[in-house]
Design a protein around this motif. Sequence first.
Motif, PDB file in Angstrom:
ATOM      1  N   VAL A   1      -6.853   8.598  -0.294  1.00 23.11           N
ATOM      2  CA  VAL A   1      -8.129   8.856   0.381  1.00 23.11           C
ATOM      3  C   VAL A   1      -9.265   8.584  -0.595  1.00 23.11           C
ATOM      4  O   VAL A   1      -9.197   8.956  -1.770  1.00 23.11           O
ATOM      5  CB  VAL A   1      -8.185  10.311   0.893  1.00 23.11           C
ATOM      6  N   ALA A   2     -10.319   7.946  -0.088  1.00 27.32           N
ATOM      7  CA  ALA A   2     -11.414   7.511  -0.960  1.00 27.32           C
ATOM      8  C   ALA A   2     -12.182   8.681  -1.563  1.00 27.32           C
ATOM      9  O   ALA A   2     -12.752   8.554  -2.644  1.00 27.32           O
ATOM     10  CB  ALA A   2     -12.361   6.593  -0.189  1.00 27.32           C
TER      11      ALA A   2
ATOM     12  N   ALA B   1      -0.559   7.531   1.170  1.00 29.22           N
ATOM     13  CA  ALA B   1      -1.962   7.282   1.503  1.00 29.22           C
ATOM     14  C   ALA B   1      -2.857   7.744   0.367  1.00 29.22           C
ATOM     15  O   ALA B   1      -2.638   8.805  -0.221  1.00 29.22           O
ATOM     16  CB  ALA B   1      -2.338   8.002   2.794  1.00 29.22           C
TER      17      ALA B   1
ATOM     18  N   GLY C   1      -2.219  -0.860   4.577  1.00 26.56           N
ATOM     19  CA  GLY C   1      -3.483  -1.588   4.570  1.00 26.56           C
ATOM     20  C   GLY C   1      -4.654  -0.635   4.456  1.00 26.56           C
ATOM     21  O   GLY C   1      -4.481   0.575   4.247  1.00 26.56           O
ATOM     22  N   ASN C   2      -5.868  -1.151   4.595  1.00 23.46           N
ATOM     23  CA  ASN C   2      -7.090  -0.351   4.527  1.00 23.46           C
ATOM     24  C   ASN C   2      -7.496   0.091   5.936  1.00 23.46           C
ATOM     25  O   ASN C   2      -7.526  -0.720   6.865  1.00 23.46           O
ATOM     26  CB  ASN C   2      -8.225  -1.148   3.889  1.00 23.46           C
ATOM     27  N   HIS C   3      -7.834   1.378   6.063  1.00 26.49           N
ATOM     28  CA  HIS C   3      -8.193   1.929   7.372  1.00 26.49           C
ATOM     29  C   HIS C   3      -9.412   2.840   7.226  1.00 26.49           C
ATOM     30  O   HIS C   3      -9.627   3.448   6.172  1.00 26.49           O
ATOM     31  CB  HIS C   3      -7.030   2.731   7.967  1.00 26.49           C
ATOM     32  N   THR C   4     -10.195   2.933   8.298  1.00 27.79           N
ATOM     33  CA  THR C   4     -11.317   3.866   8.370  1.00 27.79           C
ATOM     34  C   THR C   4     -10.984   4.906   9.431  1.00 27.79           C
ATOM     35  O   THR C   4     -10.777   4.566  10.598  1.00 27.79           O
ATOM     36  CB  THR C   4     -12.625   3.144   8.725  1.00 27.79           C
TER      37      THR C   4
ATOM     38  N   GLU D   1     -12.459   6.307   4.341  1.00 26.45           N
ATOM     39  CA  GLU D   1     -11.597   5.158   4.065  1.00 26.45           C
ATOM     40  C   GLU D   1     -10.274   5.640   3.474  1.00 26.45           C
ATOM     41  O   GLU D   1     -10.247   6.450   2.542  1.00 26.45           O
ATOM     42  CB  GLU D   1     -12.276   4.191   3.098  1.00 26.45           C
ATOM     43  N   VAL D   2      -9.187   5.111   4.036  1.00 31.73           N
ATOM     44  CA  VAL D   2      -7.845   5.481   3.595  1.00 31.73           C
ATOM     45  C   VAL D   2      -7.052   4.205   3.341  1.00 31.73           C
ATOM     46  O   VAL D   2      -7.070   3.280   4.167  1.00 31.73           O
ATOM     47  CB  VAL D   2      -7.121   6.348   4.647  1.00 31.73           C
ATOM     48  N   VAL D   3      -6.370   4.147   2.208  1.00 29.77           N
ATOM     49  CA  VAL D   3      -5.519   3.006   1.877  1.00 29.77           C
ATOM     50  C   VAL D   3      -4.065   3.460   1.989  1.00 29.77           C
ATOM     51  O   VAL D   3      -3.637   4.390   1.298  1.00 29.77           O
ATOM     52  CB  VAL D   3      -5.806   2.475   0.460  1.00 29.77           C
ATOM     53  N   ILE D   4      -3.322   2.789   2.870  1.00 30.30           N
ATOM     54  CA  ILE D   4      -1.909   3.120   3.079  1.00 30.30           C
ATOM     55  C   ILE D   4      -1.057   2.041   2.424  1.00 30.30           C
ATOM     56  O   ILE D   4      -1.311   0.843   2.589  1.00 30.30           O
ATOM     57  CB  ILE D   4      -1.584   3.221   4.580  1.00 30.30           C
ATOM     58  N   SER D   5      -0.059   2.470   1.681  1.00 27.31           N
ATOM     59  CA  SER D   5       0.830   1.531   1.002  1.00 27.31           C
ATOM     60  C   SER D   5       2.264   2.022   1.103  1.00 27.31           C
ATOM     61  O   SER D   5       2.522   3.177   1.459  1.00 27.31           O
ATOM     62  CB  SER D   5       0.418   1.364  -0.464  1.00 27.31           C
TER      63      SER D   5
END
Length: 217
Positions: free
Chosen positions: A103-104, A101, A139-142, A164-168
């Motif tokens: 984090v923005a 993950a 994906g992108n999550h809030t 906003e968190v981007v999980i890959s």
Amino acid sequence: LEGQPAPGYRLSTVRVNPSTVVLLGSADVLAAVPGFVETEPVALAGATSEIQRRLQLRVPDGVTVLEGRIVDVTASITPIQGGATIRQEPVIQGLDAGLEAAVAIDTLDVILSGPLPLLESLGADDVFVILDLTGLLPGNHTVTPRVVAPTEIQAEGVIPERVEVVISIRSTPEAATATETATITATVTVTETVAVTATLNSEQPAATAEPLGGDTP
């Protein structure tokens, strides 16, 4: 009451039991008594918790107390309520194995309220900002942060309220497998065989035998 409570604390209430007493004495003496009777002093200096004392009443000469001169005094000392804002790094929880993950933002501001002495003693390991990623797919999550703080501390808010968190999928480098091939060279040595031919002569001179003891003719 003498002295002041410790910094960050205040005197909230004072209770006396019994709260009223009956005084006996001459009319002239009782007329000079105000509408209250003082007790021995209660020391508040440096206090951080409730104080309980059994104290004597201070009555003028010539006056007696019907039920005795001893009363129970309770002074309640409570922390002064205050507020504070601290900056914390988010802590990720619940991320499935094989995922990562991003984090923005690096830090969040946490607005707290509670007893002032406790707020002033907070350390970096006393308050946590949790980002719960349980069950989230790539994906992108809030995500809404969750604050974990000591029992007497209240979290009034977090800035920003959502992160906003981007999980890959975590990239795993493939292990290179080197296969060594061993080449075996066999050297064959050819040895020449020399054939030797032996010629046997069958003609041999005959041996002459002479009789024993005889004369030669």
